[in-house]
Write a protein that holds these residues in place. Sequence first.
Motif, PDB file in Angstrom:
ATOM      1  N   GLN A  77     163.252  20.901  39.209  1.00  0.00           N
ATOM      2  CA  GLN A  77     164.537  20.100  39.118  1.00  0.00           C
ATOM      3  C   GLN A  77     164.329  18.531  37.829  1.00  0.00           C
ATOM      4  O   GLN A  77     164.839  18.519  36.711  1.00  0.00           O
ATOM      5  CB  GLN A  77     165.928  19.752  40.025  1.00  0.00           C
ATOM      6  CG  GLN A  77     166.865  19.400  39.624  1.00  0.00           C
ATOM      7  CD  GLN A  77     167.406  19.020  40.311  1.00  0.00           C
ATOM      8  OE1 GLN A  77     167.593  17.776  41.635  1.00  0.00           O
ATOM      9  NE2 GLN A  77     168.663  20.019  41.606  1.00  0.00           N
ATOM     10  N   GLU A 132     173.623  20.441  40.506  1.00  0.00           N
ATOM     11  CA  GLU A 132     173.841  21.763  41.310  1.00  0.00           C
ATOM     12  C   GLU A 132     175.220  22.215  42.245  1.00  0.00           C
ATOM     13  O   GLU A 132     175.800  23.772  42.065  1.00  0.00           O
ATOM     14  CB  GLU A 132     172.903  21.326  43.441  1.00  0.00           C
ATOM     15  CG  GLU A 132     171.926  21.641  43.059  1.00  0.00           C
ATOM     16  CD  GLU A 132     171.297  20.563  43.860  1.00  0.00           C
ATOM     17  OE1 GLU A 132     170.120  20.106  44.263  1.00  0.00           O
ATOM     18  OE2 GLU A 132     172.668  20.087  44.900  1.00  0.00           O
ATOM     19  N   GLN A 133     176.307  21.247  41.622  1.00  0.00           N
ATOM     20  CA  GLN A 133     177.762  21.535  42.225  1.00  0.00           C
ATOM     21  C   GLN A 133     178.716  22.320  41.161  1.00  0.00           C
ATOM     22  O   GLN A 133     179.161  22.923  41.184  1.00  0.00           O
ATOM     23  CB  GLN A 133     178.297  20.402  42.918  1.00  0.00           C
ATOM     24  CG  GLN A 133     178.191  20.199  44.383  1.00  0.00           C
ATOM     25  CD  GLN A 133     179.101  18.660  44.860  1.00  0.00           C
ATOM     26  OE1 GLN A 133     179.947  19.124  44.661  1.00  0.00           O
ATOM     27  NE2 GLN A 133     178.614  17.066  45.334  1.00  0.00           N
ATOM     28  N   GLN A 135     176.622  24.035  39.030  1.00  0.00           N
ATOM     29  CA  GLN A 135     175.680  24.634  38.247  1.00  0.00           C
ATOM     30  C   GLN A 135     175.492  25.210  36.512  1.00  0.00           C
ATOM     31  O   GLN A 135     175.928  25.985  36.186  1.00  0.00           O
ATOM     32  CB  GLN A 135     176.134  26.418  39.267  1.00  0.00           C
ATOM     33  CG  GLN A 135     176.378  26.787  40.546  1.00  0.00           C
ATOM     34  CD  GLN A 135     176.878  28.236  40.997  1.00  0.00           C
ATOM     35  OE1 GLN A 135     177.778  28.276  40.224  1.00  0.00           O
ATOM     36  NE2 GLN A 135     176.730  28.138  42.277  1.00  0.00           N
ATOM     37  N   SER A 137     174.192  24.815  33.250  1.00  0.00           N
ATOM     38  CA  SER A 137     173.345  25.896  32.138  1.00  0.00           C
ATOM     39  C   SER A 137     172.577  24.499  32.065  1.00  0.00           C
ATOM     40  O   SER A 137     173.125  23.891  31.815  1.00  0.00           O
ATOM     41  CB  SER A 137     174.156  26.687  30.887  1.00  0.00           C
ATOM     42  OG  SER A 137     174.570  26.093  30.320  1.00  0.00           O
TER      43      SER A 137
END
Length: 281
Positions: A77, A132-133, A135, A137
Amino acid sequence: MLRRHFAPLRWCCLLLLASLAAGCAATRTTTAGRVGVDREQTMLVSSNEVNRAAAKAYQETLREAQGKNLLNRDAQQLARVRQIAARLIPATAAFRSDAPAWRWEVNVIRSRELNAWCMPGGKIVVYSGLIEQLQLSDDELAAVMAHEVAHALREHGREKAGQAAGVNTAAAIGGALIGAYFGIDSGLGRTVLGTVGDLAFMRPNSREMEQEADRVGIELAARAGYDPEAAIRLWEKMGRTVGGRPPEWLSTHPANETRIADLRVYAERVRPLQEAAGRTP
């Protein structure tokens, strides 16, 4: 009757703010770019002062996160965020020739918070919850980061600090005048004037700054080769995630509908810049 009583006080406050503004010349922090952001800004505090304070706050934030084992937990990440930053940073030269040489830092903090920010001088933090929440791109993440970098390029933090100092000073003096004139507690008058100043001056300016960051950010992302329409998709996701927003006139951020409509216009304007960068959606 009350209007006549308050008129001298109102003019005193306005003259005070005008005198504060007159002490510093209007400046242009960035060039207009393709999006045409060319508003002159009046700075009441020095950039060196703000940058020193920002650097200190940034290091304190990193130390706190590291102490809780929340700093840069996910190597993949972190690499992704830093790779996006590496493309955005050279593109900042389109708005400020000095910006690519700032002492940029990019880190990720493990948190469920949907947030990211860039402090003055190029100190970036992205919260893992945002990635993450939602998502995100790469294009959407670049839109977030470019927006935050745009705030730093425009020195909105420095501008806001000066505005807050001016409003607080006017409220303090105005409160004393109200107390003397009407025989009431000066603290009450100061509170009233501070609230009026916040709603009438600080919040609208915050919304203007957000719009500038949207426009500069969408151009910055396009110049780095990212899809400018990703900013629209980002705020559509945010609109589905974040509910219970106050009315726009009470908020420091534009309503999502207002923001998305503006971004649609500017995404088309900067599309050729993305194509020139050699990357299309």
